[in-house]
Design a protein around this motif. Structure first.
Motif, PDB file in Angstrom:
ATOM      1  N   PRO A 142       0.845  -1.203   0.000  1.00  0.00           N
ATOM      2  CA  PRO A 142       0.000   0.000   0.000  1.00  0.00           C
ATOM      3  C   PRO A 142       0.876   1.248   0.000  1.00  0.00           C
ATOM      4  O   PRO A 142       2.000   1.239   0.507  1.00  0.00           O
ATOM      5  N   PHE A 143       0.376   2.347  -0.547  1.00  0.00           N
ATOM      6  CA  PHE A 143       1.192   3.565  -0.672  1.00  0.00           C
ATOM      7  C   PHE A 143       1.627   4.113   0.684  1.00  0.00           C
ATOM      8  O   PHE A 143       2.627   4.815   0.790  1.00  0.00           O
ATOM      9  N   ASP A 144       0.867   3.785   1.760  1.00  0.00           N
ATOM     10  CA  ASP A 144       1.220   4.294   3.086  1.00  0.00           C
ATOM     11  C   ASP A 144       1.928   3.246   3.941  1.00  0.00           C
ATOM     12  O   ASP A 144       2.061   3.407   5.154  1.00  0.00           O
ATOM     13  N   HIS A 145       2.407   2.176   3.319  1.00  0.00           N
ATOM     14  CA  HIS A 145       3.121   1.119   4.051  1.00  0.00           C
ATOM     15  C   HIS A 145       4.489   1.643   4.496  1.00  0.00           C
ATOM     16  O   HIS A 145       5.109   2.474   3.799  1.00  0.00           O
ATOM     17  N   PRO A 146       5.008   1.212   5.655  1.00  0.00           N
ATOM     18  CA  PRO A 146       6.321   1.690   6.121  1.00  0.00           C
ATOM     19  C   PRO A 146       7.454   1.446   5.130  1.00  0.00           C
ATOM     20  O   PRO A 146       8.448   2.193   5.132  1.00  0.00           O
ATOM     21  N   LEU A 147       7.318   0.424   4.256  1.00  0.00           N
ATOM     22  CA  LEU A 147       8.385   0.140   3.297  1.00  0.00           C
ATOM     23  C   LEU A 147       8.241   0.928   1.999  1.00  0.00           C
ATOM     24  O   LEU A 147       9.174   0.970   1.201  1.00  0.00           O
ATOM     25  N   ALA A 148       7.079   1.532   1.776  1.00  0.00           N
ATOM     26  CA  ALA A 148       6.870   2.315   0.552  1.00  0.00           C
ATOM     27  C   ALA A 148       7.836   3.499   0.532  1.00  0.00           C
ATOM     28  O   ALA A 148       8.051   4.166   1.537  1.00  0.00           O
ATOM     29  N   GLY A 149       8.440   3.740  -0.610  1.00  0.00           N
ATOM     30  CA  GLY A 149       9.362   4.852  -0.729  1.00  0.00           C
ATOM     31  C   GLY A 149      10.802   4.503  -0.464  1.00  0.00           C
ATOM     32  O   GLY A 149      11.690   5.317  -0.735  1.00  0.00           O
ATOM     33  N   LYS A 150      11.058   3.293   0.071  1.00  0.00           N
ATOM     34  CA  LYS A 150      12.456   2.897   0.271  1.00  0.00           C
ATOM     35  C   LYS A 150      13.116   2.622  -1.080  1.00  0.00           C
ATOM     36  O   LYS A 150      12.454   2.258  -2.049  1.00  0.00           O
ATOM     37  N   GLU A 151      14.440   2.795  -1.133  1.00  0.00           N
ATOM     38  CA  GLU A 151      15.155   2.549  -2.377  1.00  0.00           C
ATOM     39  C   GLU A 151      15.104   1.082  -2.755  1.00  0.00           C
ATOM     40  O   GLU A 151      15.033   0.745  -3.938  1.00  0.00           O
ATOM     41  N   SER A 152      15.135   0.203  -1.757  1.00  0.00           N
ATOM     42  CA  SER A 152      15.050  -1.234  -2.008  1.00  0.00           C
ATOM     43  C   SER A 152      14.805  -1.939  -0.685  1.00  0.00           C
ATOM     44  O   SER A 152      14.962  -1.341   0.393  1.00  0.00           O
ATOM     45  N   VAL A 153      14.402  -3.215  -0.777  1.00  0.00           N
ATOM     46  CA  VAL A 153      14.230  -4.054   0.404  1.00  0.00           C
ATOM     47  C   VAL A 153      14.838  -5.414   0.111  1.00  0.00           C
ATOM     48  O   VAL A 153      15.123  -5.760  -1.038  1.00  0.00           O
ATOM     49  N   THR A 154      15.031  -6.199   1.162  1.00  0.00           N
ATOM     50  CA  THR A 154      15.518  -7.573   1.044  1.00  0.00           C
ATOM     51  C   THR A 154      14.478  -8.504   1.660  1.00  0.00           C
ATOM     52  O   THR A 154      13.505  -8.055   2.282  1.00  0.00           O
ATOM     53  N   VAL A 155      14.722  -9.792   1.525  1.00  0.00           N
ATOM     54  CA  VAL A 155      13.817 -10.783   2.119  1.00  0.00           C
ATOM     55  C   VAL A 155      13.739 -10.594   3.629  1.00  0.00           C
ATOM     56  O   VAL A 155      12.677 -10.758   4.237  1.00  0.00           O
ATOM     57  N   ALA A 156      14.853 -10.221   4.240  1.00  0.00           N
ATOM     58  CA  ALA A 156      14.849 -10.015   5.694  1.00  0.00           C
ATOM     59  C   ALA A 156      13.887  -8.894   6.091  1.00  0.00           C
ATOM     60  O   ALA A 156      13.271  -8.950   7.166  1.00  0.00           O
ATOM     61  N   ASP A 157      13.726  -7.889   5.228  1.00  0.00           N
ATOM     62  CA  ASP A 157      12.838  -6.762   5.537  1.00  0.00           C
ATOM     63  C   ASP A 157      11.370  -7.160   5.544  1.00  0.00           C
ATOM     64  O   ASP A 157      10.539  -6.452   6.111  1.00  0.00           O
ATOM     65  N   ILE A 158      11.037  -8.272   4.884  1.00  0.00           N
ATOM     66  CA  ILE A 158       9.631  -8.691   4.799  1.00  0.00           C
ATOM     67  C   ILE A 158       9.396 -10.008   5.539  1.00  0.00           C
ATOM     68  O   ILE A 158       8.443 -10.724   5.259  1.00  0.00           O
ATOM     69  N   ALA A 159      10.273 -10.288   6.505  1.00  0.00           N
ATOM     70  CA  ALA A 159      10.182 -11.550   7.239  1.00  0.00           C
ATOM     71  C   ALA A 159       8.830 -11.742   7.912  1.00  0.00           C
ATOM     72  O   ALA A 159       8.341 -12.873   8.038  1.00  0.00           O
ATOM     73  N   ASP A 160       8.198 -10.650   8.344  1.00  0.00           N
ATOM     74  CA  ASP A 160       6.922 -10.744   9.063  1.00  0.00           C
ATOM     75  C   ASP A 160       5.732 -10.257   8.244  1.00  0.00           C
ATOM     76  O   ASP A 160       4.624 -10.118   8.782  1.00  0.00           O
ATOM     77  N   GLU A 161       5.944 -10.009   6.955  1.00  0.00           N
ATOM     78  CA  GLU A 161       4.863  -9.489   6.118  1.00  0.00           C
ATOM     79  C   GLU A 161       4.049 -10.643   5.521  1.00  0.00           C
ATOM     80  O   GLU A 161       4.601 -11.503   4.822  1.00  0.00           O
ATOM     81  N   PRO A 162       2.721 -10.684   5.764  1.00  0.00           N
ATOM     82  CA  PRO A 162       1.894 -11.720   5.122  1.00  0.00           C
ATOM     83  C   PRO A 162       1.911 -11.538   3.601  1.00  0.00           C
ATOM     84  O   PRO A 162       1.729 -10.424   3.105  1.00  0.00           O
ATOM     85  N   LEU A 163       2.154 -12.631   2.896  1.00  0.00           N
ATOM     86  CA  LEU A 163       2.221 -12.589   1.442  1.00  0.00           C
ATOM     87  C   LEU A 163       1.032 -13.340   0.850  1.00  0.00           C
ATOM     88  O   LEU A 163       0.679 -14.432   1.314  1.00  0.00           O
ATOM     89  N   ILE A 164       0.432 -12.760  -0.172  1.00  0.00           N
ATOM     90  CA  ILE A 164      -0.707 -13.404  -0.838  1.00  0.00           C
ATOM     91  C   ILE A 164      -0.300 -14.778  -1.346  1.00  0.00           C
ATOM     92  O   ILE A 164       0.796 -14.974  -1.876  1.00  0.00           O
ATOM     93  N   ARG A 165      -1.197 -15.734  -1.186  1.00  0.00           N
ATOM     94  CA  ARG A 165      -0.957 -17.107  -1.619  1.00  0.00           C
ATOM     95  C   ARG A 165      -1.716 -17.401  -2.911  1.00  0.00           C
ATOM     96  O   ARG A 165      -2.752 -16.809  -3.183  1.00  0.00           O
ATOM     97  N   GLY A 166      -1.171 -18.333  -3.698  1.00  0.00           N
ATOM     98  CA  GLY A 166      -1.866 -18.872  -4.856  1.00  0.00           C
ATOM     99  C   GLY A 166      -2.136 -20.343  -4.642  1.00  0.00           C
ATOM    100  O   GLY A 166      -1.639 -20.953  -3.690  1.00  0.00           O
ATOM    101  N   ALA A 167      -2.918 -20.938  -5.535  1.00  0.00           N
ATOM    102  CA  ALA A 167      -3.247 -22.356  -5.402  1.00  0.00           C
ATOM    103  C   ALA A 167      -2.111 -23.259  -5.868  1.00  0.00           C
ATOM    104  O   ALA A 167      -2.039 -24.423  -5.482  1.00  0.00           O
TER     105      ALA A 167
END
Length: 304
Positions: free
Chosen positions: A174-199
Motif C-alpha cells: 500500500p502507498f502508506d506502508h512503512p516500506l513504501a518509498g524505500k530505495e530497495s528491500v531484502t527478504v529479511a525486511d519482509i520476514a513478518d509481512e503476510p504474502l498473498i498465496r496462490g493455489a
C-alpha cells in the motif's frame, strides 16, 4: 452374449466445464473463469453427470470435492479434450498452413516480434490471444495457441522453453506502508509481512520465496488468483505481494512498488510445443529472440 451398452455422446463443452470445476474446486470461481453464471455451470455439470450416469462432484462448505467417479473421469476427460484439440489443430494445419496464434500475458509485450512475423509473411493469418498468468501451458497443449510469451515457473514437460530476458522482482505494498518509498528491500525486511498465496505450490515457492534461504516459511496472507483481487487485498492492507518489475507501470495510485534485492529475477520465456517445428512457429521463435529482449518501456501497450 451380454448386450453392448449404448454409446454415450459426450458434449466436449460439458467435459471442459467439468475440468475447470475440478481445477478450481469451487463453482463460483470456475464460473468466473469460464465467463458464465454459477447456476448455468451447475446445470451443465448435472447434465454431464446424467450423460455419464454417475455423480462427479460433491459440494462441501469448503468448496467442491470430486467423488471417486469424478477422480477417475478427470484424467480421461483431460486426455479426451487434448485429443480433440490435437485432432482439430492437425486438421487446420493441413487446411490452413499459414495460421498461427501467439499467446501473451499481462505486462508482456509481443508486438515487435508479431509485427515482423506479419511483415515477412503477409499471406499468413497471425493472431494474438491474451492469456491469464497460469494458462500458457494448457493453452499450448490444447492448441489454443501455438506460441506463448509468459513467465516461469510452470511445468515445462512437452514444451520447448527459451528464456528471452530477466526482469527484477519488486515488492507491491500500500502507498502508506512503512516500506513504501524505500530505495530497495531484502527478504529479511519482509520476514513478518503476510504474502498473498496462490493455489499452485510451484508459484508459491517462487513468488513468495517460500521457504526462505534460512529455511523459515513465508507468512501466509489471503488466497487469491486474479490480479485485481490481489491488488485490492494489498491496497486494503491485508497483505503484500512480490511481482515482476513491469507491474510498477500503470499501477493504481494507492499502491507502490519497491525493488526487491538479493533474489532471483523473474524469467520471461517463449514456450512452444516441443514437437512443433512448423514454418511460422520456427520464424516466431527467431523474431522473439531478436526483438523481445527486455521489459516494456513506460507507455508501451501490448498487442491485442
Amino acid at each position: 452374449m451380454a448386450d453392448t451398452p449404448p454409446p454415450v455422446d459426450l458434449d466436449l463443452r460439458l467435459v471442459r466445464y467439468f475440468t475447470v470445476v475440478a481445477e478450481y474446486r469451487h463453482f463460483r470461481r470456475a464460473a468466473e473463469a469460464l465467463h458464465i453464471t454459477q447456476p448455468s455451470l451447475s446445470r451443465q455439470i448435472r447434465q454431464l453427470e446424467r450423460q455419464l450416469g454417475a455423480r462427479l462432484i460433491d459440494r462441501t462448505p469448503q468448496g467442491s470435492k470430486l467423488t471417486e467417479a469424478g477422480e477417475v473421469f478427470l484424467s480421461r476427460a483431460k486426455a479426451l479434450l487434448r485429443s480433440a484439440a490435437q485432432a482439430a489443430a492437425h486438421t487446420r494445419a493441413v487446411a490452413e498452413p499459414s495460421r498461427i496464434t501467439i499467446g501473451y500475458i499481462m505486462n508482456v509485450i509481443v508486438t515487435p516480434a508479431v509485427r515482423e512475423l506479419r511483415h515477412r509473411n503477409p499471406d499468413a493469418d497471425v493472431r494474438t490471444l491474451h492469456l491469464t498468468w497460469n494458462d500458457a501451458r494448457a493453452a499450448l497443449l490444447d492448441h489454443r495457441v501455438d506460441a506463448a510469451v509468459t513467465r516461469l515457473p510452470f511445468p515445462t514437460g512437452d514444451l520447448q522453453v527459451t528464456v528471452l530476458y530477466d526482469e527484477p522482482r519488486v515488492l507491491v505494498v500500500p502507498f502508506d506502508h512503512p516500506l513504501a518509498g524505500k530505495e530497495s528491500v531484502t527478504v529479511a525486511d519482509i520476514a513478518d509481512e503476510p504474502l498473498i498465496r496462490g493455489a499452485d505450490p510451484v508459484w508459491n515457492a517462487f513468488w513468495r520465496i517460500d521457504p526462505r534461504p534460512d529455511g523459515s516459511r513465508a507468512p501466509d496472507g489471503p488466497l487469491a488468483e486474479g490480479v485485481e483481487d490481489k491488488l485490492e487485498l494489498i491496497a486494503s492492507g491485508q497483505a503484500v505481494t512480490i511481482a515482476p518489475g513491469a507491474y510498477g507501470q500503470g499501477l493504481r495510485p494507492d499502491l507502490a512498488t519497491v525493488p526487491l534485492h538479493g533474489v532471483e529475477p523473474s524469467h520471461v520465456v517463449l514456450a512452444t510445443r516441443a514437437d512443433d517445428n512448423s514454418r511460422l512457429v520456427t520464424a516466431f521463435r527467431k523474431y522473439a529472440r531478436a526483438h523481445l529482449t527486455g521489459p516494456p518501456s513506460a507507455g508501451s501497450t501490448a498487442t491485442r
